[in-house]
Design a protein around this motif. Structure first.
Motif, short mmCIF file in Angstrom:
data_model
loop_
_atom_site.label_atom_id
_atom_site.label_comp_id
_atom_site.label_asym_id
_atom_site.label_seq_id
_atom_site.Cartn_x
_atom_site.Cartn_y
_atom_site.Cartn_z
N ARG A 177 0.74 -1.35 -0.08
CA ARG A 177 -0.03 -0.09 -0.14
C ARG A 177 0.81 1.33 0.02
N LEU A 178 2.24 1.11 0.68
CA LEU A 178 3.01 2.26 0.76
C LEU A 178 3.53 2.72 -0.29
N ARG A 179 3.82 1.48 -1.34
CA ARG A 179 4.48 1.69 -2.53
C ARG A 179 3.30 2.37 -3.57
N VAL A 180 2.29 1.70 -3.57
CA VAL A 180 1.27 2.34 -4.45
C VAL A 180 0.75 3.81 -4.24
N ALA A 181 0.83 3.97 -2.80
CA ALA A 181 0.68 5.40 -2.74
C ALA A 181 1.73 6.31 -2.78
N LYS A 182 3.06 5.66 -3.20
CA LYS A 182 4.02 6.42 -3.49
C LYS A 182 4.60 7.14 -2.11
N LEU A 183 4.53 6.55 -0.90
CA LEU A 183 5.02 6.80 0.16
C LEU A 183 6.30 6.32 0.53
N ILE A 184 6.66 5.41 -0.15
CA ILE A 184 8.02 5.00 0.16
C ILE A 184 8.60 4.74 -1.35
#
Lengths: 213, 213
Positions: free
Chosen positions: B206-213
């Motif tokens: 989820r973090l990668r999809v949301a470009k948060l990491i």
């Protein structure tokens, strides 16, 4: 090497199933197979073949009619989708029984998740867990050095919010919350709640609906 | 007392959310409120109000226009739907770090789930966990007496299938499987897989999809 298709939007349920496909794909690859059909994987796991095909297609690999998916390409695409090749650092706060049990799991590193440090109010009383355990007061200092993206909260519910606030202020973007506290978080942070009692309730509810108990 | 509406079919996601509503309902009841709207509950949890209304309606209680749900009736209906009043017995096999951590959770009894016994290959080495811990060879004998409906597998993956077979032969209808083994089970038995690494993968995805990491 990053892969564009890592960004494809898969449902949470798909992401949960993908790790189950990897050992089957590895076994078939080791047996010399070049292609694999979603039907074969589905049968091995007693899953719906259409669901498996969608999960695999969601990783960005195209299957061939009557042949299936190219095995090696599919294996690598599933690994990439799960982020196995991109290390994601995490820290744990609270190393009680549950925290220690989690640190003992081999599964995290397999999927690219590395727990780099832990914090506890009594670090001297924590048994050896393979990673450094620091006192709470050093949280900001250690996070400034290690820059983890994920914080794992295995602490009592009443301290969850202030600890979450400290983690977020230190740059953590994702919180894996094992406490019963509903966390107030700013935009740009994602929380994944984990309530193990809830899982057991789901099982007992299913049993009652199916009239098995 | 059993309640007909316990049998209503709720989605797994609804069943997971219901325990979150209970403390909010209890708090409002204690404050003297007689009715509650799904919008108020939704706001407290940052949930979609329509989703909350569906979850609550799924418990069989009808809300009144402009008033909301009758609070006391709703509270009891949610508890009944979760089976809080019907004790469901469970046994645990394997009391390592994870097993011991699970036994320490207060949440199970709150929702009507009672872990009545545990088994381990080295029961003498298990610290005090509040319930009797028996050697593996006594599994059939103890299950014949306690008749649990749920078996919790917190054992190494390579022994999961034979232990599951023994539990099922002894009358267990639901298995909460913490191992990575995909269990072959007969009809009339339900397995709930629990892979904690998978939860962490879902969060990092989820973090990668949301470009948060």
């Amino acid at each position: 090497m990053p892969h564009d298709k890592t960004d494809c939007i898969l449902s949470t349920q798909s992401v949960k199933r993908l790790p189950l496909y990897l050992p089957i794909l590895a076994e078939m690859r080791d047996a010399g197979d070049a292609y694999v059909s979603s039907a074969v994987i589905a049968e091995r796991l007693s899953f719906d073949p259409i669901m498996v095909r969608k999960d695999l297609a969601g990783c960005g690999v195209t299957g061939l009619p009557r042949k299936g998916f190219p095995l090696e390409e599919l294996y690598q695409a599933v690994e990439k989708t799960l982020g196995c090749h991109v290390t994601c650092e995490a820290v744990m706060v609270g190393v009680g029984k549950l925290g220690a049990a989690l640190l003992g799991f081999p599964g995290f590193s397999q999927y690219g998740i590395k727990i780099v440090a832990a914090f506890d109010i009594q670090p001297a009383q924590v048994p050896h867990v393979g990673i450094p355990v620091y006192p709470m007061r050093r949280l900001e200092e250690i996070l400034a050095k290690t820059k983890p993206k994920i914080g794992i909260l295995t602490i009592p519910a009443d301290v969850a919010q202030p600890i979450a606030d400290r983690l977020i202020a230190a740059g953590v973007k994702g919180i894996w919350n094992f406490t019963s506290t509903h966390l107030a978080i700013p935009e740009g942070v994602i929380v994944k709640r984990e309530n193990l009692a809830t899982s057991l309730i789901v099982l007992s509810h299913r049993l009652r609906v199916a009239k098995l108990i």
